[in-house]
Scaffold this motif. Sequence first.
Motif, PDB file in Angstrom:
ATOM      1  N   ALA A  57       0.935  -1.346  -0.045  1.00 29.54           N
ATOM      2  CA  ALA A  57       0.138  -0.010  -0.195  1.00 29.54           C
ATOM      3  C   ALA A  57       0.797   1.403  -0.036  1.00 29.54           C
ATOM      4  CB  ALA A  57      -0.825  -0.119   1.119  1.00 29.54           C
ATOM      5  N   PHE A  58       0.464   2.170  -0.768  1.00 30.07           N
ATOM      6  CA  PHE A  58       1.275   3.425  -0.929  1.00 30.07           C
ATOM      7  C   PHE A  58       0.605   4.680  -0.011  1.00 30.07           C
ATOM      8  CE2 PHE A  58       2.049   1.163  -4.612  1.00 30.07           C
ATOM      9  CZ  PHE A  58       3.544   1.401  -5.026  1.00 30.07           C
ATOM     10  N   THR A  59       1.500   5.266   0.932  1.00 30.00           N
ATOM     11  CA  THR A  59       0.705   6.037   1.909  1.00 30.00           C
ATOM     12  C   THR A  59       1.287   7.317   2.041  1.00 30.00           C
ATOM     13  OG1 THR A  59       2.273   5.179   3.544  1.00 30.00           O
ATOM     14  CG2 THR A  59      -0.095   4.094   3.431  1.00 30.00           C
ATOM     15  N   ASP A  60       2.725   7.701   1.609  1.00 37.73           N
ATOM     16  CA  ASP A  60       3.373   8.810   2.041  1.00 37.73           C
ATOM     17  C   ASP A  60       3.653   9.564   0.770  1.00 37.73           C
ATOM     18  OD1 ASP A  60       4.644  10.721   3.132  1.00 37.73           O
ATOM     19  OD2 ASP A  60       6.260   9.416   4.132  1.00 37.73           O
ATOM     20  N   LEU A  61       3.339  10.648   0.749  1.00 35.38           N
ATOM     21  CA  LEU A  61       3.600  11.678  -0.529  1.00 35.38           C
ATOM     22  C   LEU A  61       5.282  12.129  -0.403  1.00 35.38           C
ATOM     23  CD1 LEU A  61       2.919  13.482  -2.537  1.00 35.38           C
ATOM     24  CD2 LEU A  61       2.570  15.339  -1.111  1.00 35.38           C
ATOM     25  N   HIS A  72       4.349   9.838  -7.383  1.00 36.86           N
ATOM     26  CA  HIS A  72       2.911  10.078  -7.466  1.00 36.86           C
ATOM     27  C   HIS A  72       2.627  10.132  -8.982  1.00 36.86           C
ATOM     28  CE1 HIS A  72       4.997  14.166  -7.311  1.00 36.86           C
ATOM     29  NE2 HIS A  72       3.957  14.472  -8.059  1.00 36.86           N
ATOM     30  N   ILE A  73       3.510  10.656  -9.656  1.00 35.67           N
ATOM     31  CA  ILE A  73       3.322  10.802 -11.080  1.00 35.67           C
ATOM     32  C   ILE A  73       3.365   9.388 -11.884  1.00 35.67           C
ATOM     33  CG2 ILE A  73       4.399  11.589 -13.514  1.00 35.67           C
ATOM     34  CD1 ILE A  73       3.260  13.818 -11.480  1.00 35.67           C
ATOM     35  N   GLU A  74       4.299   8.620 -11.510  1.00 43.46           N
ATOM     36  CA  GLU A  74       4.398   7.172 -11.882  1.00 43.46           C
ATOM     37  C   GLU A  74       2.868   6.416 -11.688  1.00 43.46           C
ATOM     38  OE1 GLU A  74       4.540   2.854 -12.421  1.00 43.46           O
ATOM     39  OE2 GLU A  74       4.730   3.821 -10.512  1.00 43.46           O
ATOM     40  N   LEU A  75       2.416   6.598 -10.338  1.00 48.56           N
ATOM     41  CA  LEU A  75       1.455   5.966  -9.834  1.00 48.56           C
ATOM     42  C   LEU A  75       0.044   6.269 -10.582  1.00 48.56           C
ATOM     43  CD1 LEU A  75       1.617   5.991  -6.145  1.00 48.56           C
ATOM     44  CD2 LEU A  75       1.431   3.803  -7.420  1.00 48.56           C
ATOM     45  N   SER A  76       0.009   7.673 -11.056  1.00 49.50           N
ATOM     46  CA  SER A  76      -1.329   7.992 -11.662  1.00 49.50           C
ATOM     47  C   SER A  76      -0.981   7.862 -13.131  1.00 49.50           C
ATOM     48  CB  SER A  76      -1.588   9.506 -11.423  1.00 49.50           C
ATOM     49  OG  SER A  76      -0.441  10.292 -11.835  1.00 49.50           O
ATOM     50  N   ARG A  77      -0.174   7.860 -13.673  1.00 47.13           N
ATOM     51  CA  ARG A  77       0.312   7.646 -15.158  1.00 47.13           C
ATOM     52  C   ARG A  77       0.205   6.131 -15.697  1.00 47.13           C
ATOM     53  NH1 ARG A  77       2.326  12.479 -17.034  1.00 47.13           N
ATOM     54  NH2 ARG A  77       1.163  14.195 -15.864  1.00 47.13           N
ATOM     55  N   SER A  78       0.597   5.416 -14.795  1.00 45.14           N
ATOM     56  CA  SER A  78       0.713   3.945 -15.152  1.00 45.14           C
ATOM     57  C   SER A  78      -0.594   3.203 -15.043  1.00 45.14           C
ATOM     58  CB  SER A  78       1.732   3.266 -14.348  1.00 45.14           C
ATOM     59  OG  SER A  78       1.278   3.302 -13.092  1.00 45.14           O
ATOM     60  N   LYS A  94     -11.225  18.348  -1.905  1.00 40.40           N
ATOM     61  CA  LYS A  94      -9.667  18.528  -2.550  1.00 40.40           C
ATOM     62  C   LYS A  94      -9.627  18.447  -4.290  1.00 40.40           C
ATOM     63  CE  LYS A  94      -7.037  17.145   1.441  1.00 40.40           C
ATOM     64  NZ  LYS A  94      -6.147  16.087   2.045  1.00 40.40           N
ATOM     65  N   MET A  95     -10.620  17.175  -4.725  1.00 37.92           N
ATOM     66  CA  MET A  95     -10.487  17.066  -6.254  1.00 37.92           C
ATOM     67  C   MET A  95     -11.085  18.334  -6.950  1.00 37.92           C
ATOM     68  SD  MET A  95     -11.641  12.988  -6.327  1.00 37.92           S
ATOM     69  CE  MET A  95     -11.697  13.125  -7.975  1.00 37.92           C
ATOM     70  N   ALA A  96     -12.433  18.594  -6.202  1.00 34.52           N
ATOM     71  CA  ALA A  96     -12.888  20.074  -6.945  1.00 34.52           C
ATOM     72  C   ALA A  96     -12.051  21.226  -7.007  1.00 34.52           C
ATOM     73  CB  ALA A  96     -14.133  20.118  -6.366  1.00 34.52           C
ATOM     74  N   ALA A 104      -2.764  11.206  -2.359  1.00 34.75           N
ATOM     75  CA  ALA A 104      -4.165  10.771  -2.912  1.00 34.75           C
ATOM     76  C   ALA A 104      -4.369  11.877  -3.733  1.00 34.75           C
ATOM     77  CB  ALA A 104      -5.144  10.501  -2.086  1.00 34.75           C
ATOM     78  N   SER A 105      -4.412  13.179  -3.065  1.00 38.35           N
ATOM     79  CA  SER A 105      -4.864  14.197  -4.064  1.00 38.35           C
ATOM     80  C   SER A 105      -3.721  14.745  -5.061  1.00 38.35           C
ATOM     81  CB  SER A 105      -5.178  15.501  -3.077  1.00 38.35           C
ATOM     82  OG  SER A 105      -4.027  15.832  -2.296  1.00 38.35           O
ATOM     83  N   THR A 106      -2.566  14.500  -4.783  1.00 33.67           N
ATOM     84  CA  THR A 106      -1.575  14.718  -5.827  1.00 33.67           C
ATOM     85  C   THR A 106      -1.620  13.746  -7.053  1.00 33.67           C
ATOM     86  OG1 THR A 106      -0.189  15.403  -3.763  1.00 33.67           O
ATOM     87  CG2 THR A 106       0.953  15.155  -6.028  1.00 33.67           C
ATOM     88  N   ALA A 107      -1.764  12.541  -6.707  1.00 36.54           N
ATOM     89  CA  ALA A 107      -2.073  11.641  -7.854  1.00 36.54           C
ATOM     90  C   ALA A 107      -3.180  11.933  -8.660  1.00 36.54           C
ATOM     91  CB  ALA A 107      -2.119  10.093  -7.165  1.00 36.54           C
ATOM     92  N   LEU A 108      -4.266  12.328  -8.093  1.00 35.14           N
ATOM     93  CA  LEU A 108      -5.593  12.577  -8.883  1.00 35.14           C
ATOM     94  C   LEU A 108      -5.395  13.925  -9.741  1.00 35.14           C
ATOM     95  CD1 LEU A 108      -7.971  11.795  -6.017  1.00 35.14           C
ATOM     96  CD2 LEU A 108      -8.160  10.972  -8.321  1.00 35.14           C
ATOM     97  N   LEU A 109      -4.523  15.039  -9.084  1.00 31.73           N
ATOM     98  CA  LEU A 109      -4.506  16.063  -9.721  1.00 31.73           C
ATOM     99  C   LEU A 109      -3.349  15.879 -10.858  1.00 31.73           C
ATOM    100  CD1 LEU A 109      -5.071  19.021  -9.748  1.00 31.73           C
ATOM    101  CD2 LEU A 109      -3.108  19.497  -8.390  1.00 31.73           C
ATOM    102  N   ALA A 110      -2.366  14.522 -10.767  1.00 30.45           N
ATOM    103  CA  ALA A 110      -1.394  14.605 -11.898  1.00 30.45           C
ATOM    104  C   ALA A 110      -1.787  13.684 -12.769  1.00 30.45           C
ATOM    105  CB  ALA A 110      -0.191  14.300 -11.178  1.00 30.45           C
ATOM    106  N   THR A 111      -2.948  13.157 -12.734  1.00 30.33           N
ATOM    107  CA  THR A 111      -3.512  12.057 -13.766  1.00 30.33           C
ATOM    108  C   THR A 111      -3.995  12.604 -15.081  1.00 30.33           C
ATOM    109  OG1 THR A 111      -4.662   9.816 -14.078  1.00 30.33           O
ATOM    110  CG2 THR A 111      -5.761  11.613 -13.077  1.00 30.33           C
ATOM    111  N   ASP A 112      -3.663  11.600 -16.002  1.00 35.33           N
ATOM    112  CA  ASP A 112      -4.488  12.063 -17.370  1.00 35.33           C
ATOM    113  C   ASP A 112      -5.174  10.851 -17.728  1.00 35.33           C
ATOM    114  OD1 ASP A 112      -2.601  10.107 -17.747  1.00 35.33           O
ATOM    115  OD2 ASP A 112      -1.649  11.314 -19.780  1.00 35.33           O
TER     116      ASP A 112
END
Length: 402
Positions: A57-61, A72-78, A94-96, A104-112
């Motif tokens: 489990a990933f927990t720490d920014l 966080h970029i690799e998690l969201s993009r892969s 946070k997402m809105a 969590a919020s960083t991965a969501l913001l970084a995803t495409d």
Amino acid sequence: MTKRILLIIGGGIAAYKSLDLIRRLKERGHEVRVILTKGGAEFITPLSVASLSRERAFTDLFSLTDEADIGHIELSRSADLLVVAPATADLLAKMAGGHADDLASTALLATDKPVLVAPAMNPRMWQHPATRRNMALLQADGVTVVGPNEGAMAERGEFGPGRMAEPMEILAAVERLLGGADLPLAGRHVLVTSGPTHEPIDPVRYIANRSSGRQGHAIAAAAAAAGARVTLVSGPVAIAPPAGVTTVAVETAREMLAAVEAALPADAAVFAAAVADWRTAGEAAQKMKKNGKGAPRLTLVENPDILATIAHRAEQRPGLVVGFAAETEKVVEHARQKRLRKGCDWIVANDVGPGTGVMGGTRNTVHLVTGEGVEDWPTMDKDEVARRLVARIAAAMPKGSA
């Protein structure tokens, strides 16, 4: 085809359902990575997540090891899809707002990649204007939403919209977003009946069976998760209809038959409803009162036999007709006879006698009776029974275009 899912587990009591969701996704052959928020870790442990996902489990920014590779970029993009379940009011805000103050919020913001959220919170939080604004913004941004359902809350006495969608409902939404080309029932229409029927005696009394609708609703959800277009014809139940299915609410057996016939044609039909065998010859216009002259005489007439009617149709008979047999004795013997008498292809038989806990419960022990023989299935959750039955239905479908 295997897909990569990034599951973000927020801090709510519904986090325990996310463990089952991980298991369901893995059963479908997907790879699952999990971001466990600080709040989520208050309800479930990183070890339980890792045991089911087979990934830590990933927990720490600010992890020195993970962020050395811009984690966080690799998690969201892969990932092929990001799923937030439970999506708490805080995570949605946070997402809105485009916040990025934790992993969590960083991965969501970084995803495409596409994002699916399953909201879970107190009804007043869900109905608050701020949450409604946030949801409108997210949906305008292209975020997909599943749920929430209505029901009892963890807080004593609280009831209303805010319960996280069930794992099978979320799985169905995931499969729809990922595309149905590899789904075993993609392009098929599956018709399911569920729940009891209520046959009025007078305006306040009725004849019914002790059915919760859990098994039929679970079958509808499993068929949707397998890619089918599902029509669920349901008698009166206290559970929410599954997401992603067309639900037709009825009360009586005659209404159920009419709704079933209107839903045809179908590739497969599963008749899981506990339809009342009889109704009164005439419903009293007013409440029947005690008058000191003894109980009133009720003249009963037979209800239409929905299973037999559809199984014996000359036109628009579904390619596979599956009935249910709720028995209290000689379960398999009676089910064999029922299959022949009704003209259906399969019968799912179960023992609903005293002490079994099947009626209204969450577990079931069934026997699948076909023309080839009898399969005795072990006791399972009704969701698991549904998944296995839908897999058997998919395998029985003729190959080629639907």
